[in-house]
Each structure stands twice: as C-alpha cells, then as structure tokens.
Write a protein that holds these residues in place. Structure first.
Motif, PDB file in Angstrom:
ATOM      1  N   TRP A  19       0.726  -0.943   0.094  1.00 27.77           N
ATOM      2  CA  TRP A  19      -0.149  -0.117  -0.055  1.00 27.77           C
ATOM      3  C   TRP A  19       0.870   1.376  -0.136  1.00 27.77           C
ATOM      4  O   TRP A  19       2.007   1.464   0.721  1.00 27.77           O
ATOM      5  CB  TRP A  19      -0.891   0.227   1.144  1.00 27.77           C
ATOM      6  CG  TRP A  19      -1.794  -1.151   1.194  1.00 27.77           C
ATOM      7  CD1 TRP A  19      -1.590  -2.156   2.185  1.00 27.77           C
ATOM      8  CD2 TRP A  19      -3.001  -1.339   0.587  1.00 27.77           C
ATOM      9  NE1 TRP A  19      -2.556  -3.049   2.035  1.00 27.77           N
ATOM     10  CE2 TRP A  19      -3.650  -2.546   0.815  1.00 27.77           C
ATOM     11  CE3 TRP A  19      -3.662  -0.631  -0.624  1.00 27.77           C
ATOM     12  CZ2 TRP A  19      -4.698  -3.257   0.401  1.00 27.77           C
ATOM     13  CZ3 TRP A  19      -4.633  -1.283  -1.188  1.00 27.77           C
ATOM     14  CH2 TRP A  19      -5.379  -2.313  -0.727  1.00 27.77           C
ATOM     15  N   GLN A  20       0.451   2.337  -0.722  1.00 29.53           N
ATOM     16  CA  GLN A  20       1.120   3.545  -0.831  1.00 29.53           C
ATOM     17  C   GLN A  20       0.695   4.363   0.264  1.00 29.53           C
ATOM     18  O   GLN A  20       1.412   5.731   0.356  1.00 29.53           O
ATOM     19  CB  GLN A  20       0.917   4.098  -2.258  1.00 29.53           C
ATOM     20  CG  GLN A  20       1.420   3.397  -3.414  1.00 29.53           C
ATOM     21  CD  GLN A  20       1.548   3.956  -4.907  1.00 29.53           C
ATOM     22  OE1 GLN A  20       2.050   4.879  -5.092  1.00 29.53           O
ATOM     23  NE2 GLN A  20       0.474   3.329  -5.658  1.00 29.53           N
ATOM     24  N   LEU A  21      -0.093   4.249   0.843  1.00 29.44           N
ATOM     25  CA  LEU A  21      -0.881   5.037   2.087  1.00 29.44           C
ATOM     26  C   LEU A  21      -1.023   4.201   3.317  1.00 29.44           C
ATOM     27  O   LEU A  21      -1.268   2.754   2.951  1.00 29.44           O
ATOM     28  CB  LEU A  21      -2.107   5.941   1.513  1.00 29.44           C
ATOM     29  CG  LEU A  21      -1.642   7.148   0.892  1.00 29.44           C
ATOM     30  CD1 LEU A  21      -3.334   7.575   0.493  1.00 29.44           C
ATOM     31  CD2 LEU A  21      -0.885   8.095   1.327  1.00 29.44           C
ATOM     32  N   PRO A  22      -1.125   4.749   4.439  1.00 21.64           N
ATOM     33  CA  PRO A  22      -1.188   3.718   5.473  1.00 21.64           C
ATOM     34  C   PRO A  22      -2.661   3.136   5.535  1.00 21.64           C
ATOM     35  O   PRO A  22      -3.996   3.946   5.324  1.00 21.64           O
ATOM     36  CB  PRO A  22      -1.233   4.742   6.771  1.00 21.64           C
ATOM     37  CG  PRO A  22      -0.351   5.930   6.375  1.00 21.64           C
ATOM     38  CD  PRO A  22      -0.921   5.905   4.903  1.00 21.64           C
ATOM     39  N   VAL A  23      -2.946   1.924   5.513  1.00 23.44           N
ATOM     40  CA  VAL A  23      -4.012   1.108   5.600  1.00 23.44           C
ATOM     41  C   VAL A  23      -4.381   0.243   6.722  1.00 23.44           C
ATOM     42  O   VAL A  23      -3.549  -0.548   6.899  1.00 23.44           O
ATOM     43  CB  VAL A  23      -4.272   0.245   4.091  1.00 23.44           C
ATOM     44  CG1 VAL A  23      -5.630  -0.744   4.266  1.00 23.44           C
ATOM     45  CG2 VAL A  23      -4.256   0.987   3.160  1.00 23.44           C
ATOM     46  N   HIS A  24      -5.463   0.578   7.299  1.00 23.40           N
ATOM     47  CA  HIS A  24      -5.890  -0.065   8.494  1.00 23.40           C
ATOM     48  C   HIS A  24      -6.993  -0.969   8.384  1.00 23.40           C
ATOM     49  O   HIS A  24      -7.988  -0.502   7.952  1.00 23.40           O
ATOM     50  CB  HIS A  24      -6.065   0.990   9.864  1.00 23.40           C
ATOM     51  CG  HIS A  24      -4.753   1.841  10.193  1.00 23.40           C
ATOM     52  ND1 HIS A  24      -3.902   1.754  10.872  1.00 23.40           N
ATOM     53  CD2 HIS A  24      -4.519   3.053   9.238  1.00 23.40           C
ATOM     54  CE1 HIS A  24      -2.970   2.394  11.029  1.00 23.40           C
ATOM     55  NE2 HIS A  24      -3.427   3.421  10.106  1.00 23.40           N
ATOM     56  N   ILE A  25      -6.757  -2.051   8.801  1.00 22.27           N
ATOM     57  CA  ILE A  25      -8.041  -3.254   8.740  1.00 22.27           C
ATOM     58  C   ILE A  25      -8.630  -3.462   9.991  1.00 22.27           C
ATOM     59  O   ILE A  25      -8.338  -3.350  10.878  1.00 22.27           O
ATOM     60  CB  ILE A  25      -7.593  -4.667   8.448  1.00 22.27           C
ATOM     61  CG1 ILE A  25      -6.584  -4.577   7.108  1.00 22.27           C
ATOM     62  CG2 ILE A  25      -8.763  -5.519   8.251  1.00 22.27           C
ATOM     63  CD1 ILE A  25      -7.290  -4.170   5.922  1.00 22.27           C
TER      64      ILE A  25
END
Length: 276
Positions: A19-25
């Motif tokens: 991912w190129q940006l912070p991704v939170h699941i």
C-alpha cells in the motif's frame, strides 16, 4: 494533508501487495460454535475453512463498536483526514454502524465513510483507485467510488449453495435444487453492490468456459485492464488457474478470507477484472 485509510476485513487482496498510504484493517467478527473471533486477527482463512468442513456453526457479525470508535479516534489524533471504505450496504450493516460511530463520537470533521459497492476483491480494486486519487490530490466522493465500481466486476463460483443458505442469502428451495441438480452458480455484484446470479454450470469444463466468456464480454475491446484471482481451498486454485490461463495477464492472487468464506464456503474461487 496526512491521510489514513480504514477498510473492513472483508477485503481480499494479494499478500505481497504494497500500500502507498497507511491502510488499517477493521475486523468483522466471526462466531464459531458461539466462540467469538476477530476476523484476520484471531482466526485465519485456513482455520475457518477447516471449521466449516468439520460442520461447525459459523456466522459473522459487525465490527465491535468500541474497537471501531477507539481506532477512528486514535487515527484522528495522528492524521488530518481518515477515509473509511466498507463492504456493500446491500451485504452488511457495517457502513451504517461506522457512520453511527462517527456521528456519536463527533468525528465528522475528520472521518469520511464510503460504500465500496462491493466485497472481497472488488473492495481492493476500488481502494487501489481511491489511493491513487489521494496521491494525486483528486477529490474523494461517493460518486467517484461508484464509477470505479462500475469499471470493475467480480465473477465467483460456489461449489455448494449450502453456506449461502445458512447465511440467509438464498432460500432453502434454491439450495436444495442446486444440490440435487449439481448446479454450480456463477455469481456477481450489481451496481448497488447486491449479489445476483449471472450463469450456471453443470461441470468443471462448462464452468471454466462460461467464466472465460463472461470475463471476455466484460473486457470487450479494452486493452488496458487488470485481472486478479482469488480462491479458498487449494483444490479451487486449479480451476482458477484454468480460467486465468486463457488470458495474457494475472496481476495477483489472493486467498478468500474468513468473513467472505463464512458465507461463500471454502470451495470458492473468483476473478476480479477492471479497467487499469
């Protein structure tokens, strides 16, 4: 402005994807014989497959409200904007629950909640496009997300309708007829994110041929497209590869996660195809 993204755990994507940006699941919840698990945190896909094969009672539930509020509140302290992308409202109440949390905890100024109109690989496709928009300073809105959803489709196959019946997605009669006639349904999602049957197949050869035709019809004359595959049990990977082999590209493979498998069953595979 710094941006963080939250997406629910029904999204399936290749494990090697960066991912190129912070991704939170944000985890959905699963119950196996009444024992609670957080999707992808306390239970993985292989465990849920085995539980289902063993005949255990499996069901899903919305993310925990307290956990959702804590995650969004913490991200609001660190980032200027938080974008939340959920699975289709037609399949789950997750969108409305998160929007309620945002309103009740006064997070409206920093948190925007959007409906992907999809599930599994389709959320991944929409999120990838959304991130590209953010990186290029384009406006994020539901209309743009809806356009990305229309520019992609997902065809997937269930070896049995039994799990959809248990989850209340189809009636008992449809599941019974499918079992008696050994019909394998090919399903997709419409523009609103609702499940529907595209076609049926009676054997593996017919199944592969029909899937290939559906994908080619969607691609049409489009030369610039992406194609991803997803599968449950390892035995489903062979059928998936048979379909993919008829095309000159494959951009990645993903395992179907616990939340989706809980409704689709472990004997599932599918293709996500969309404009590049």
């Amino acid at each position: 402005m710094s941006v963080a993204i939250v997406v629910d755990s029904s999204m399936d994507y290749p494990s090697e994807y960066k991912w190129q940006l912070p991704v939170h699941i944000l985890p959905l919840r699963l119950y196996v014989d009444e024992r609670e698990y957080r999707d992808r945190y306390d239970i993985d896909e292989r465990q849920i497959y085995q539980y289902m094969i063993d005949g255990k009672r499996v069901k899903t539930a919305l993310p925990n409200v307290k956990e959702t509020a804590e995650l969004l509140s913490e991200l609001c302290k660190k980032y200027g904007k938080v974008i939340v992308l959920t699975l289709s409202q037609k399949l789950s109440g997750t969108f409305n629950m998160i929007r309620m949390v945002v309103e009740n905890f006064n997070l409206n100024k920093k948190v925007d909640v959007y409906d992907s109109r999809g599930v599994s690989g389709k959320i991944f496709y929409v999120l990838d496009k959304l991130i590209n928009d953010l990186l290029n300073n384009r406006k994020i809105c539901q209309e743009a997300i809806d356009e990305y959803s229309r520019n992609s489709t997902m065809f997937f196959v269930l070896n049995t309708l039994e799990y959809l019946k248990k989850g209340g997605r189809i009636g008992k009669l449809s599941a019974f007829i499918g079992k008696i006639l050994n019909i394998k349904p090919i399903l997709s999602l419409d523009e609103k994110g609702e499940l529907y049957k595209v076609a049926t197949a009676r054997n593996d050869k017919d199944l592969v041929s029909t899937m290939v035709s559906l994908i080619k019809d969607f691609i049409g004359s489009e030369k610039n497209y992406v194609l991803y595959g997803g599968y449950g049990l390892d035995s489903m990977k062979d059928l998936l590869q048979d379909v993919i082999s008829k095309f000159n590209r494959c951009d990645g493979l993903a395992r179907v996660g616990p939340a989706v498998a809980a409704h689709a069953g472990p004997e599932v595979f599918g293709i996500l195809v969309g404009k590049a």
